[in-house]
Design a protein around this motif. Structure first.
Motif, PDB file in Angstrom:
ATOM      1  N   ALA A   1      41.118  38.622  36.813  1.00 37.82           N
ATOM      2  CA  ALA A   1      40.270  37.846  37.708  1.00 37.82           C
ATOM      3  C   ALA A   1      41.011  37.600  39.024  1.00 37.82           C
ATOM      4  N   ASP A   2      40.316  37.793  40.130  1.00 33.85           N
ATOM      5  CA  ASP A   2      40.899  37.566  41.447  1.00 33.85           C
ATOM      6  C   ASP A   2      40.674  36.131  41.904  1.00 33.85           C
TER       7      ASP A   2
ATOM      8  N   LEU B   1      37.170  34.265  43.647  1.00 30.48           N
ATOM      9  CA  LEU B   1      35.902  34.742  43.100  1.00 30.48           C
ATOM     10  C   LEU B   1      35.616  34.028  41.784  1.00 30.48           C
TER      11      LEU B   1
ATOM     12  N   LYS C   1      32.201  42.751  40.960  1.00 31.70           N
ATOM     13  CA  LYS C   1      33.114  43.479  41.844  1.00 31.70           C
ATOM     14  C   LYS C   1      33.794  44.634  41.112  1.00 31.70           C
ATOM     15  N   GLU C   2      34.291  44.350  39.911  1.00 32.20           N
ATOM     16  CA  GLU C   2      34.985  45.386  39.148  1.00 32.20           C
ATOM     17  C   GLU C   2      34.039  46.525  38.762  1.00 32.20           C
TER      18      GLU C   2
ATOM     19  N   GLU D   1      31.361  36.864  39.596  1.00 33.27           N
ATOM     20  CA  GLU D   1      31.581  37.669  40.803  1.00 33.27           C
ATOM     21  C   GLU D   1      32.660  38.710  40.558  1.00 33.27           C
ATOM     22  N   ASN D   2      33.688  38.343  39.797  1.00 36.17           N
ATOM     23  CA  ASN D   2      34.722  39.315  39.446  1.00 36.17           C
ATOM     24  C   ASN D   2      34.147  40.465  38.631  1.00 36.17           C
TER      25      ASN D   2
END
Length: 205
Positions: free
Chosen positions: A99-100, A103, A111-112, A107-108
Motif C-alpha cells: 500500500a502506498d 492512497l 492503481k495496482e 485506491e491502491n
C-alpha cells in the motif's frame, strides 16, 4: 501456518526495534541491538538467507514496528479471475503490492490493477483481510496483512506493466504456476467463492 521459530524471531525483532528507538540507557540499547542480531541469526539459520541481507530487512526501520499492508485487486470475468505474471519471479499473482502512503486501500487496489494489467477498475467492496502467517506462504521477514478488494472492470484492454510480463483470466481449475509468496491456491479458492456468492461475508484472518 507460520513456523513458530519465525513468529518468535519477528516478535524479538519488533521488541528490539522499539527498545532501540525509545530507550535512553546506552546499556539497554546495546542489549536491544544484540536481541535484533539474535533474531537475524535465527532467520538466517533456518532459511539460509545471508546475514547481510537480513540486516537490511530487519534493520531498515525505526520506531514502533507495525504490520505491512499488501493490497490486491480481485477481478472476475465469466467465472475466471485476473492474474498477472510477475517480472521478479516469472510466476502469477493477483494485481497488487504494498500500500502506498497517501492512497486509501481501495485506491491502491485500483492503481495496482491499472499499472499491472492495463485495466481501469472500480473497487466494489472488501472481501478478505488475511494475515499472511495464517496461510501457506513461504517464510518471510515481515508480518503482513493482505487486503483483497473485489473490483469491476470499467474500461481498458489487458496489457503488461513495468512489473509484469503477462496478464490473463484463469478458472480455478486452470491456474498457472503461482507466486506463492504473494498468493496461494487455497486463498484463491476462498476468493472464488465471492464470484459465485455476492452475499458472502468478509473473510478475515
Amino acid at each position: 501456518m507460520e513456523p513458530k521459530w519465525l513468529t518468535w524471531a519477528k516478535e524479538i525483532q519488533s521488541l528490539s526495534q522499539a527498545g532501540i528507538a525509545y530507550s535512553k540507557d546506552p546499556f539497554d540499547i546495546e542489549r536491544f541491538e544484540r536481541l535484533r542480531e539474535l533474531s537475524q541469526e535465527m532467520v538466517s539459520e533456518y532459511t539460509d538467507v545471508p546475514m547481510e541481507k537480513l540486516k537490511g530487512l530487519f534493520a531498515n526501520e525505526t520506531g514502533y514496528q507495525t504490520p505491512k499492508v499488501d493490497v490486491r485487486a480481485v477481478i472476475f470475468k465469466e467465472n475466471k479471475v485476473l492474474l498477472v505474471r510477475e517480472m521478479l519471479d516469472g510466476l502469477w499473482s493477483l494485481p497488487g503490492g504494498w500500500a502506498d502512503i497517501g492512497l486509501s486501500p481501495s485506491e491502491n487496489a485500483a492503481k495496482e490493477a491499472f499499472e499491472e494489467s492495463g485495466l481501469t477498475v472500480e473497487p466494489i467492496r472488501l472481501i478478505a483481510a488475511m494475515d499472511k502467517k495464517c496461510h501457506p506462504h513461504p517464510p518471510g521477514g515481515y508480518h503482513i496483512y493482505k487486503l483483497f478488494f473485489l473490483c469491476e472492470h470499467r474500461e481498458g484492454e489487458l496489457k503488461t506493466g513495468y512489473e509484469t510480463l503477462d496478464a490473463g483470466f484463469f478458472g480455478l481449475d486452470e491456474l498457472p504456476d503461482l507466486s506463492v509468496g504473494r498468493i496461494t491456491e487455497s486463498q484463491l479458492k476462498i476468493l472464488f467463492e465471492y464470484c459465485w456468492d455476492s452475499n458472502k461475508q468478509v473473510y478475515y484472518d
